[in-house]
Every structure is written in C-alpha cells, then in structure tokens.
Design an enzyme around this catalytic site. Structure first.
Site, PDB file in Angstrom:
ATOM      1  CG  HIS A  87       7.459  10.032   1.200  1.00  0.00           C
ATOM      2  ND1 HIS A  87       7.692  10.608  -0.017  1.00  0.00           N
ATOM      3  CD2 HIS A  87       8.094   8.827   1.171  1.00  0.00           C
ATOM      4  CE1 HIS A  87       8.430   9.784  -0.762  1.00  0.00           C
ATOM      5  NE2 HIS A  87       8.696   8.713  -0.058  1.00  0.00           N
ATOM      6  CG  ASN A 101      10.037   8.494  -4.893  1.00  0.00           C
ATOM      7  OD1 ASN A 101       9.104   8.913  -4.212  1.00  0.00           O
ATOM      8  ND2 ASN A 101      10.955   7.676  -4.421  1.00  0.00           N
ATOM      9  CG  HIS A 124      -2.180  -0.261  -0.472  1.00  0.00           C
ATOM     10  ND1 HIS A 124      -0.940  -0.859  -0.374  1.00  0.00           N
ATOM     11  CD2 HIS A 124      -3.076  -1.279  -0.556  1.00  0.00           C
ATOM     12  CE1 HIS A 124      -1.098  -2.175  -0.415  1.00  0.00           C
ATOM     13  NE2 HIS A 124      -2.372  -2.446  -0.533  1.00  0.00           N
TER      14      HIS A 124
HETATM   15 FE1  HDE Z   1       7.337   4.469   0.043  1.00  0.00          FE
HETATM   16  N1  HDE Z   1       6.420   4.445   1.872  1.00  0.00           N
HETATM   17  N2  HDE Z   1       8.300   2.766   0.529  1.00  0.00           N
HETATM   18  N3  HDE Z   1       8.382   4.553  -1.706  1.00  0.00           N
HETATM   19  N4  HDE Z   1       6.428   6.160  -0.434  1.00  0.00           N
HETATM   20  C1  HDE Z   1       5.581   5.379   2.325  1.00  0.00           C
HETATM   21  O1  HDE Z   1       3.549   4.897   3.387  1.00  0.00           O
HETATM   22  C2  HDE Z   1       7.998   1.953   1.548  1.00  0.00           C
HETATM   23  C3  HDE Z   1       9.300   3.645  -2.146  1.00  0.00           C
HETATM   24  C4  HDE Z   1       6.496   6.825  -1.626  1.00  0.00           C
HETATM   25  O2  HDE Z   1       2.186  11.142   0.053  1.00  0.00           O
HETATM   26  C5  HDE Z   1       4.933   4.987   3.614  1.00  0.00           C
HETATM   27  O3  HDE Z   1       1.658   6.018   3.857  1.00  0.00           O
HETATM   28  C6  HDE Z   1       8.809   0.766   1.508  1.00  0.00           C
HETATM   29  C7  HDE Z   1       9.575   3.830  -3.544  1.00  0.00           C
HETATM   30  C8  HDE Z   1       5.726   8.032  -1.569  1.00  0.00           C
HETATM   31  O4  HDE Z   1       1.287   9.776   1.522  1.00  0.00           O
HETATM   32  C9  HDE Z   1       5.509   3.593   3.888  1.00  0.00           C
HETATM   33  C10 HDE Z   1       9.619   0.924   0.422  1.00  0.00           C
HETATM   34  C11 HDE Z   1       8.805   4.881  -3.930  1.00  0.00           C
HETATM   35  C12 HDE Z   1       5.189   8.059  -0.275  1.00  0.00           C
HETATM   36  C13 HDE Z   1       6.402   3.393   2.698  1.00  0.00           C
HETATM   37  C14 HDE Z   1       9.292   2.180  -0.192  1.00  0.00           C
HETATM   38  C15 HDE Z   1       8.081   5.326  -2.772  1.00  0.00           C
HETATM   39  C16 HDE Z   1       5.644   6.881   0.394  1.00  0.00           C
HETATM   40  C17 HDE Z   1       5.055   5.987   4.715  1.00  0.00           C
HETATM   41  C18 HDE Z   1      10.724   0.006  -0.044  1.00  0.00           C
HETATM   42  C19 HDE Z   1       8.725   5.548  -5.309  1.00  0.00           C
HETATM   43  C20 HDE Z   1       4.327   9.144   0.321  1.00  0.00           C
HETATM   44  C21 HDE Z   1       3.689   6.596   4.892  1.00  0.00           C
HETATM   45  C22 HDE Z   1      10.334  -1.168  -0.533  1.00  0.00           C
HETATM   46  C23 HDE Z   1       8.281   4.687  -6.357  1.00  0.00           C
HETATM   47  C24 HDE Z   1       2.880   8.885   0.057  1.00  0.00           C
HETATM   48  C25 HDE Z   1       2.835   5.853   4.007  1.00  0.00           C
HETATM   49  C26 HDE Z   1       2.049  10.040   0.584  1.00  0.00           C
HETATM   50  C27 HDE Z   1       5.284   6.539   1.701  1.00  0.00           C
HETATM   51  C28 HDE Z   1       7.071   2.240   2.526  1.00  0.00           C
HETATM   52  C29 HDE Z   1       9.992   2.675  -1.331  1.00  0.00           C
HETATM   53  C30 HDE Z   1       7.192   6.434  -2.826  1.00  0.00           C
HETATM   54  C31 HDE Z   1       6.222   3.402   5.213  1.00  0.00           C
HETATM   55  C32 HDE Z   1       8.755  -0.374   2.497  1.00  0.00           C
HETATM   56  C33 HDE Z   1      10.510   2.980  -4.413  1.00  0.00           C
HETATM   57  C34 HDE Z   1       5.529   9.048  -2.670  1.00  0.00           C
HETATM   58  O5  HDE Z   1       4.503   2.624   3.905  1.00  0.00           O
END
Ligand code: HDE
Length: 753
Positions: free
Chosen positions: A131, A203, A395
């Site tokens: 992202h 999402n 978070h």
């Molecule tokens: Fe994320 N995801 N994600 N994700 N995600 C990040 O956090 C992660 C997942 C989503 O505009 C990271 O600050 C794991 C689902 C958005 O700043 C990180 C798993 C959904 C954004 C991270 C998922 C999301 C992130 C990277 C699997 C939809 C952008 C930077 C378990 C429900 C937020 C950060 C923004 C961002 C981890 C799966 C949505 C690495 C481990 C499912 C919208 O922490």
C-alpha cells in the site's frame, strides 16, 4: 520601512486569498496549484505565507496527548515573512554557500549549508511495504444512530459527528507507481473519536488471498516485482503471482475479484470498502453480535475499461489522486455510507453455513442485508502530502469501547503487524504523536521516552500501582466507558499449526461471484485472465491456473484457454451449486454523476452561445466542463482547459461536440501518434481519435450544430449512446441521463451469457 509588515499590494493578495478560503466554493475548474494567482515577476516584498487553498484541511492542532490547543491549523506549518534557520534565526542568503572567496572551497563552518543539505539528505522515509502508493483526505462521519442497539461505541450514537482521515491506496506498486493498475485498493479510515481512535483498515474487495496472516509475506513476495530484475512494477500479470495463486488455491476468490472490473476502479469515489474480517460489537450490557463492515459509495461502484487503465498509466499516472483532489476542490464531496451486516454471535461463528472467521468468504447481501449506520463525507484535501498522507499510521488494534476483534487468523496476525511496521517506517515508538496520528481523546498512558518523544511528561511514577503521583493514572471502572475485552470462550483444543476444515472450500464462492456477473462483466473477466496469464512466461503456470478455472466454471475456463491457445482441462472438483448474488454486479443501475468530467470540443465557428449554456448546465449538474480546442487561451471569453495536443479521451466521462474543427496547423496526420488514419477527413484527426476512443470505451457522446458532422466522419452516428441534438442543452441533458448508467454497454452486443 518595517519589512515585517506586508506591503499594500502584496497584502491584498494575501487578503484576497484568505477571503477565498473563507468564502463559499463557487463552480470553477479544479487544479489551481496555490491559493493566489502568481505574478509574472518574482515577488520581492516580504509578507506572511499565503493561506492554504480553500479545499485544504490539516490535522487539528492537538498536543501529543490529545488536548485541543486552540492554535489555528496553519500553525502546524511555516510562519512569518522571512526565511529562517530551523531555529528561527533570519537568513539573508540561501543561494550561495559560505566559501573561502568566490572561487574557493566551501567552509565547514557553513551551518546553514550543512543544515539545509543534511535535512534534504534525510527527507525520505521507507515507503510502506504494501500500500505504498496512496492518497488521503479529511472528512466527517455522521452517525445515524442505527447501531446504538448493538454497540456501546459513542461515535455510533445518533447524530454524533466524528472527524476522520481516509487514505486510499493500491497494494503492490511503489510510492511513485501508477494509480490505474489492476490491483486491490486500500480504504483505510481513521475515526478520531472522543473515546479513542478507531481505525477501519479496509480494502475495496471483501475477501483476501490468504486465510492465515503467516502467509502474508508469501503472497506479497509473489505479487511484487521479480527480485532479480525488479519488474514488472505494480502488476500481477507475471509468473510469480500466478505461480503462487494457482498453487495456493484459497487465493482464487480474491483473484477473480482482481480480474473483475473491481481491479480497475474509475475513481476512489466509486469504490466500495470492506472490513473483510468479521468483528464483534458489544452493547452497554455486554451483549455481542458479529458484524462485517461495508462502505457504500453514493456514486455507485464504477470502473475503468482495461484500455483506459493502461492508457492512463502513461497519460496521467496520478489519475485517482487527481480525481479525488479535484472532486473535493470542485465541491463534489465524495460520500459513502458505512453499513454493517449483523450476525448472531454463536459458538460456531457461522452464518447460513458460511464460516465467519474465513476471510476468503463473503456473506451475500441477499442473505444478510447491509444496514446503514452513518455517512462519511470527504471535504478537505491534505495541506501537506508527507505530513498527513505519508505519515498517517493505521492499526487494527486502534479500537474504541464497543468494537472488538474475532479469532479470524488473518485479523489476529494483522493486530501484530501494523504497529510493528510503523516502528521502522516512522522511526520509533512515538508515531502516535505525529500530528495526523494524534488522538482527539485525552491520553494518559505510561509509555515513556523513545525516539522523537514530543510529550513532556510530568510526574515521577509512570508505573502502577504508585503513590508518588497520587495513584494517577487510574483504571476506568465498568461504568466509565473502559474498553472491555469480550470474554469469549475458547474451545478446548490442541495447539496446532492448522486451519479449521471449513476453510477447505476454495471454489464455490468463486463460482458464485462469476455467476453473479452480467455478460459484459464476464467478458471483462475473461479478457483480464487471458491478458495476465498471457504475460506469464511459463506454460506450466498457465496450465495450472486453467485447472483452477475449470473448477470455477467451464465457460470461463474454455474462453481463457482459447485465448492462451491451450487445451481445456477437466475440473478436479465438481462445479458447486450456488445462488448468484445480484448485489455483486456493478451494472444496470442509475447513479449520480457528481464531479464527472465532460469534454466540450469547440472551434471559433461553433455555436458559442450554446457552449456557454452547456458549460453552465454541466456546472449546474455538479460536474466539471473542460473546453477542448485547437489551441490554448480562450474561445470568446471562455478559458480552454485542454488542447487537441494535451487532451486525451481518458480524461473525460462524456463528450460534447459543439463544432467540427478543421485540422489545426499542429496536426500532422502521418506522424502524430494521436493522428488516427483519416487523411481525407475535414476534421482535425485528433478530434476524430477523441471520438473513436470515447465510443470504444462506451462513453456517452452528444453533439449539436456542426458537431454532428464529426459523429458522421468518425462513423459512430448510429450507435447507442451517441446523440445528435438540436441544442447544447438538449445534447447535455441526453448525455447526462446516459452518464447515470456510467457506460453505454448496449453499444456492444454481449458475446457471453
Ligand atoms: Fe494490510 N498491511 N496486512 N491488509 N493494509 C499494511 O501496514 C498486513 C490486509 C491494508 O493507508 C501495512 O502501515 C498483514 C487485509 C490497508 O496506511 C502492514 C496482513 C486488508 C493498508 C500490513 C494484511 C489490509 C495496509 C503496511 C495479512 C483489508 C494501508 C504499512 C494478515 C481488510 C494502510 C502499514 C494505509 C497496510 C500488514 C492483510 C488492508 C505491513 C500482515 C486483509 C488498507 O502492516
């Protein structure tokens, strides 16, 4: 003369800009870079910084522990008329380093040079690992109160207004990648509630590739560019992605969403949002329900065509950002309703046989309707991209009392990841003190010190129990709105690395999605799989994905196989008996077209009175008219926004033709990439190309007066959604009606049922 006072002429500029800021937004073409027009000559008379643009907002001025300061939000940034060091000492020269003579070496003592260059050297922070590419906006969430019966969360009480910051994003691309790539979109919302911040990190697709967070590095490593050549950027059309999703078949549901039109949204404003996981709501009495969160856009769910998406990646890689900012600047504030699907909180955590802890499954809206609980309006663009959009830190553990998590293994893993990632990205544990992340609720934690500590904590006893600080901070009692972890019973079970058996069905809901699509949406899905797999190098990977498609639907599989020139495999699981969910389809409804772009092609011989009327009618309908002419400047007194050389069809949602401009002097039919082939035409070839592309992309096209000749020369006069009218107003009103359906798909007979 006192140079700290603005000179009169300059003062007028500042005051005029300030007036504009406080004034009501009047219809105008968005895109002005500053709050006051620049002078041709370099301004030299000192004056205060110009105010922000009227549509810009900034984080509230709060202390690091959440108190209101009363300072204007402009105090977050620069102030005063003069250039200073970071310590506030005025400087008289920033264009020359301090040297031992004009031809001599730079002196180490040049503290201004060192400060300027050192700070510059450290301007970048690590981009988000996923992202990375995003765009944010400020807004307001107003609760309807309809969730009061199921949650104690104060911000969901009737009429409660909560400031929010939303960041939209793509997933795979780097920070500088194009907006319109085929990908999932992030939709993360920070609600600054007075009971603590709530982050809904969603999402635009309701399911995810994996069922367990431990697989996240795997899917992301597969989707990111290949590690050796670092290509392709921001794409899933490559071997590693399809290698993984074809082997790891739980990814197939999310994959079909990516291959559908949802993977190429028209705009952030036309996307749904989904919390994906099931959450748990808790009411005043401690009773619980399970819920899934949904964002429903006021403008409906709409997409680009694949050709538009590809063209935009080159012509305007910032298309979605620009669209978001322009819409807000034009006063067409993007709106969504927040809704919840509510399920009884039973020990099985299932609904209608669907496991609510499985993030690869949806609950069709026909089985559990989405109940609206409040409205989100985005009404301010950020003042500073880095400070706000880049530094905002979401978070899933940012939860107010009344909202709790479930045991979805994907959600559980995310609860660890989001804080962990900020530690590196934002340089330490105090990221919640960065202005955009500061809570609007009083903070009294016992966290201390660390890099970039901005709070000045008093007292000597950041521990509990204590008597030296009089016992403060005190735990909140049951009746004092404390966060309560719901005491959910965990079934007795062995410690294992395993999924529940109910997670094993990887194909039935993929089929449900496919069968819920309209013919044109199915065609797009076939083309998308064929394109993406066609970009893979290895035949084994294509064959393996075809085996997955065979388990989804025979027509889908056969059509993609034909495009790849490969045999159709037999299914390994029988196609599931499923009931389609019409709510998943994007077409066939009528929606408002606020903030859409209408191109109006004009020349000096056009009916210019009619053009003026058309412009007013477009503005009046809440859309943006863009005049397209052979050259810049004005046509009569109307400003030209795009020339035949600078404009391209992909910028417009609909086209109006007021005239039939003859080839302009800069049209070079044989050599110009935009020329088209019509040598014998009496119309500028770039106008013909504009019309042909708009036609191909199923956009409404209207003409009056001389414009009808262009339709004839482009060979599109007799198709659906192409209107030749008697007047400008009639042409626009027909086009407006067509725009409510987004595209004129009837133009192209369906090839699939
Ligand atoms: Fe994320 N995801 N994600 N994700 N995600 C990040 O956090 C992660 C997942 C989503 O505009 C990271 O600050 C794991 C689902 C958005 O700043 C990180 C798993 C959904 C954004 C991270 C998922 C999301 C992130 C990277 C699997 C939809 C952008 C930077 C378990 C429900 C937020 C950060 C923004 C961002 C981890 C799966 C949505 C690495 C481990 C499912 C919208 O922490």
């Amino acid at each position: 003369m006192d140079s700290s006072k603005p000179a009169k002429a300059v003062k007028n500029v500042v005051e005029a800009a300030a007036e504009k800021v406080t004034g009501v937004l009047t219809p105008q073409i968005p895109g002005a870079p500053g709050s006051a027009p620049p002078s041709v000559e370099e301004p030299t008379t000192p004056h205060d910084p110009l105010p922000p643009k009227p549509e810009q907002g900034a984080p509230q001025t709060r202390t690091p522990t959440g108190a209101e300061t009363g300072a204007p939000t402009t105090a977050n940034g620069q102030q005063g008329a003069h250039l200073t060091t970071s310590q506030g000492a005025r400087l008289r020269d920033t264009d020359h380093s301090l040297k031992a003579g004009p031809r001599g070496p730079i002196l180490l003592q040049d503290h201004h040079f060192r400060e300027k260059i050192t700070h510059f050297d450290h301007e970048r922070i690590p981009e988000r690992v996923v992202h990375a590419r995003g765009a944010g906006a400020h807004g307001l969430f107003t609760s309807y109160g309809t969730a009061e019966g199921v949650t104690r969360a104060g911000f969901l009480k009737k009429g409660r207004e909560t400031p929010v910051f939303v960041r939209f994003s793509t997933v795979l691309g780097s920070r500088g990648s194009a907006d319109t790539v085929r990908d999932t979109r992030g939709f993360a919302t920070k609600f600054y509630t007075d009971e603590g911040t709530f982050d809904l990190v969603a999402n635009n697709m309701p399911v995810f590739f994996i069922q367990d967070a431990i697989k996240f590095p795997d899917i992301i490593h597969a989707g990111k560019p290949h590690p050796d050549r670092e290509i392709p950027q921001a794409q899933s059309a490559h071997d590693t992605f399809w290698d993984f999703v074809s082997l790891h078949t739980e990814a197939q549901h999310h994959t079909i969403w990516n291959m559908s039109d949802r993977g190429i949204p028209r705009s952030y404003r036309t996307m749904e949002g989904f919390g994906v996981h099931t959450f748990r709501l808790v009411d005043e009495a401690g009773a619980t329900v399970l819920v899934k969160f949904h964002w429903k856009p006021k403008l409906g769910v709409h997409s680009l065509t694949w050709e538009e998406a590809q063209m935009l990646a080159g012509i305007d890689p910032d298309f979605h950002r620009r669209d978001l900012y322009d819409a807000i600047e034009a006063g067409a504030y993007p709106e969504w309703e927040l809704g919840i699907q509510v399920f009884p909180d039973t020990p099985e955590e299932t609904f209608a046989g669907i496991d609510l802890l499985d993030p690869t499954k949806i609950v069709p809206e026909e089985l559990a309707p989405v109940q609206p609980v409040g409205k989100l309006v985005l009404n301010r663009t950020p003042t500073n991209f880095f400070a706000e959009t880049e530094q905002v830190a979401f978070h899933l553990g940012h939860l107010p009392p009344g909202i709790d998590v479930t045991n979805d293994p994907l959600l559980q893993g995310r609860l660890f990841s989001y804080v962990d990632t900020q530690l590196t990205r934002l340089g330490g544990p105090n990221f919640s003190q960065i202005p955009i992340n500061r809570p609007h609720a009083a903070v009294n934690d016992m966290l201390r010190d660390g890099f970039h500590q901005q709070a000045v904590h008093a007292g000597v006893a950041p521990y509990r129990p204590n008597s030296l600080d009089g016992g403060n901070p005190f735990p909140a009692g049951d009746d004092e709105q404390a966060f309560v972890d719901v005491p959910v019973t965990v079934a007795q079970a062995p410690k294992v690395r395993a999924n529940p058996v109910s997670f094993d069905d990887h194909f039935s809901q993929v089929r449900l999605f496919w069968l819920s699509m309209s013919p044109v949406e199915k065609e797009h899905i076939v083309r998308a799989y064929t394109f993406e797999l066609g970009k893979c190098y290895h035949q084994a990977i294509k064959e393996r994905q075809l085996r997955c498609l065979a388990n989804i639907d025979p027509v889908l599989c056969a059509q993609v196989a034909a495009g790849l020139g490969l045999p159709v495999p037999e299914p390994t699981v029988p196609p599931a008996e499923v009931t389609p969910s019409p709510a998943l389809s994007q077409v066939g409804k009528q929606w408002p077209a606020d903030g859409r772009m209408v191109g109006i092609v004009v020349d000096a011989d056009s009916d210019l009175d009619g053009v003026g009327e058309a412009r007013r009618a477009v503005f009046g309908a809440g859309m943006v008219p863009l005049l397209v002419a052979a050259h810049g400047g004005t046509v009569r007194d109307m400003p030209v926004q795009r020339t035949f050389a600078t404009g391209r069809s992909v910028e417009f949602d609909a086209l109006l033709l007021a005239g039939a401009p003859a080839p302009a002097p800069d049209a070079i039919p044989a050599r110009d990439a935009k020329a088209g082939a019509a040598d014998s035409s009496t119309v500028d070839p770039r106008v013909l190309l504009l019309v042909e592309e708009c036609w191909r992309h199923a956009k409404p096209i209207g003409a009056w007066g001389g414009g009808a000749a262009v339709l004839r020369q482009a060979g599109v006069s007799d198709s659906p959604g192409v209107v030749a009218a008697d007047s400008a107003v009639d042409a626009f009103s027909a086009v407006k009606q067509l725009m409510a359906g987004h595209r004129v798909w009837e133009r192209f007979p369906a090839t699939i049922s």
